[in-house]
Design an enzyme around this catalytic site. Structure first.
Site, PDB file in Angstrom:
ATOM      1  N   CYS A  44       0.836  -1.202   0.000  1.00  0.00           N
ATOM      2  CA  CYS A  44       0.000   0.000   0.000  1.00  0.00           C
ATOM      3  C   CYS A  44       0.880   1.265   0.000  1.00  0.00           C
ATOM      4  O   CYS A  44       1.553   1.534  -0.986  1.00  0.00           O
ATOM      5  CB  CYS A  44      -0.969  -0.038   1.177  1.00  0.00           C
ATOM      6  SG  CYS A  44      -2.353   1.115   0.998  1.00  0.00           S
ATOM      7  N   HIS A  98      -3.751  -5.376   1.213  1.00  0.00           N
ATOM      8  CA  HIS A  98      -3.617  -5.800   2.603  1.00  0.00           C
ATOM      9  C   HIS A  98      -4.129  -7.241   2.692  1.00  0.00           C
ATOM     10  O   HIS A  98      -5.138  -7.591   2.088  1.00  0.00           O
ATOM     11  CB  HIS A  98      -4.438  -4.892   3.521  1.00  0.00           C
ATOM     12  CG  HIS A  98      -3.929  -3.485   3.554  1.00  0.00           C
ATOM     13  ND1 HIS A  98      -2.701  -3.154   4.058  1.00  0.00           N
ATOM     14  CD2 HIS A  98      -4.490  -2.326   3.111  1.00  0.00           C
ATOM     15  CE1 HIS A  98      -2.522  -1.848   3.948  1.00  0.00           C
ATOM     16  NE2 HIS A  98      -3.583  -1.328   3.377  1.00  0.00           N
TER      17      HIS A  98
END
Length: 484
Positions: free
Chosen positions: A329, A426
């Site tokens: 991310c 994630h």
């Protein structure tokens, strides 16, 4: 519907764990149970199926209840992005950044949102397990507290008080909280829990006898021994004891000041031959077999911190030596060629070069990406999710990391350039295949992954947490209130 609030004598008393355990225990009793936390402050978030955002702690509690996570379980989420400011997420949707003083000016409106969310659960479950925040008796905050006593009173609920014996002063914690609690709320008590006891429990006999003279009316329901093997999530991502776990080859995770979704490292804890270490200085990377840069709530600010402390240069040097480097991310964005946020929509404003280890450029926009996807690694498919500001576009040809699937179909995701890997997902490490991939790239021959995916391991942990409660607590008052 009955309401059971889990209140604490302080922050980090273990409310999240106890609330999760009660969710699992009630589910095992055949009760329709759901979790709720009116307002959470955390950078560890979950993406719901409808593209909403909520605290990961409540998503885990939903999982323990056997439910799909729903932003109505956490109507207000504050994601700190820097000193005095947080991104405000209401009912799953990002509303921009606010300073603390500005946030509290909207208290009445926020309470109406919480109240409507509470009322929405009345017909959807038999028991609502409400998790408090901090202490319910912070005298300077009680008038504007959305999380502790006000939601409990609204549902005419009952509460359990959780104190942490591990930090010492358990009797002062319990008696002090009881003394400051408004007298009209004390009859709502179903007892107190002495949490996180370590060592020989026989050395802590008869706590009720010691407490009774100082907190008349507060009964101790029991003492919970600490079980390090039964820790599915920490609300803020990591406990202090999680900063260095395992034995074997070191995988160093960069402890960014504004790190988000630190739980991405948890699946490694069940593997043999691996030591996970969270580091914040370049010298700590000595001996690292692999490096992971996690998510960030303020990517440009964390990139500047990496440069200021010398870690940026150390990471680039390690990558050039062949050490595998993974960015997740915000970490993926940092690995790129450039980051552009002229308006500061994701935190600090700026236009800066990244570490230059992957050929992509990230431009931050007001629209936030929040979605669940199905990830694929070889024959394995599993659920992962994205939560990020900014879009990354390649600046040169580079192989994608893997394929993902969602409502829009199948498409490539992430980048891999030699020993450098980047992904927005994630949960990427939640299956043994991806951990094997990194261990192989790092030539860690001694790595033996836990073969059960992390999501399935969590289900086993929930059942054991429920059994742990039943073994060590007197649940009679709770069963009477809940008609069990």
């Amino acid at each position: 519907m009955r309401s059971l609030s889990i209140l604490g004598t302080s922050s980090n008393a273990g409310k999240t764990w106890v609330a999760t355990a009660f969710c699992a225990w009630l589910r095992a009793q055949g009760v329709r149970v759901a979790p709720f936390k009116a307002q959470n402050m955390s950078n560890n978030a979950w993406a719901t199926l409808d593209g909403g955002e909520m605290a990961r702690a409540q998503a885990v509690q939903a999982e323990a209840c056997g439910l799909m996570p729903d932003a109505g379980m956490n109507p207000i989420l504050l994601k700190p992005s820097g000193p005095g400011g947080s991104q405000l997420v209401l009912l799953g949707r990002a509303q921009g950044h606010q300073a603390a003083a500005e946030y509290y000016r909207h208290f009445d409106h926020l309470w109406e949102i919480v109240k409507a969310a509470l009322d929405g659960w009345r017909s959807r479950c038999d028991v609502l397990v409400q998790e408090g925040a901090g202490s319910p008796v912070e005298l300077n905050l009680m008038g504007r507290d959305l999380v502790n006593l006000r939601p409990m009173r609204h549902l005419d609920g009952r509460f359990l008080l959780v104190g942490d014996i591990d930090r010492g002063g358990i009797y002062a914690q319990l008696a002090g909280t009881w003394a400051l609690l408004p007298p009209e709320d004390r009859p709502r008590s179903l007892g107190a829990i002495v949490n996180r006891f370590r060592g020989d429990i026989s050395l802590f006999p008869h706590p009720q006898e010691w407490l009774a003279p100082h907190a008349p009316g507060l009964d101790i329901a029991g003492t919970l021994p600490f079980r390090p093997d039964l820790q599915p999530e920490e609300e803020d991502g990591l406990a202090a004891t999680d900063e260095d776990r395992g034995a074997g080859a070191s995988i160093c995770w960069i402890r960014l000041p504004r790190a988000a979704n630190l739980t991405d490292c948890q699946p490694w804890w069940g593997d043999a031959g691996i030591r996970t270490r969270w580091v914040s200085a370049p010298e700590a990377l000595a001996g690292a077999r692999a490096i992971v840069i996690p998510g960030s709530k303020n990517t440009l600010a964390d990139l500047r911190w990496l440069r200021a402390c010398g870690l940026a240069g150390a990471i680039v040097a390690a990558a050039k030596r062949g050490v595998p480097v993974v960015g997740i991310c915000g970490g993926f964005q940092i690995l790129g060629a450039r980051l552009v946020d002229p308006e500061g929509v994701a935190g600090d404003a700026g236009d800066e070069s990244g570490l230059g280890l992957l050929p992509h450029r990230t431009v931050f926009q007001r629209e936030k990406t929040v979605r669940q996807v199905t990830a694929r690694c070889g024959d394995r498919r599993w659920t992962a999710y994205e939560i990020h500001m900014g879009r990354s576009e390649p600046t040169a040809p580079c192989p994608a990391l893997h394929l993902i699937e969602d409502a829009q179909g199948s498409r490539p995701e992430g980048l891999r350039s030699g020993n450098v890997i980047g992904t927005y997902l994630h949960g990427w490490f939640e299956v043994p295949e991806t951990r094997r991939l990194l261990a192989a790239a790092a030539n860690i021959a001694e790595h033996m992954p836990h073969l059960v995916p992390w999501a399935e391991q969590r289900q086993q942990i929930y059942r054991q947490m429920a059994a742990h409660l039943e073994s060590h607590l007197n649940l009679a008052s709770i069963k009477r209130y809940l008609d069990l």
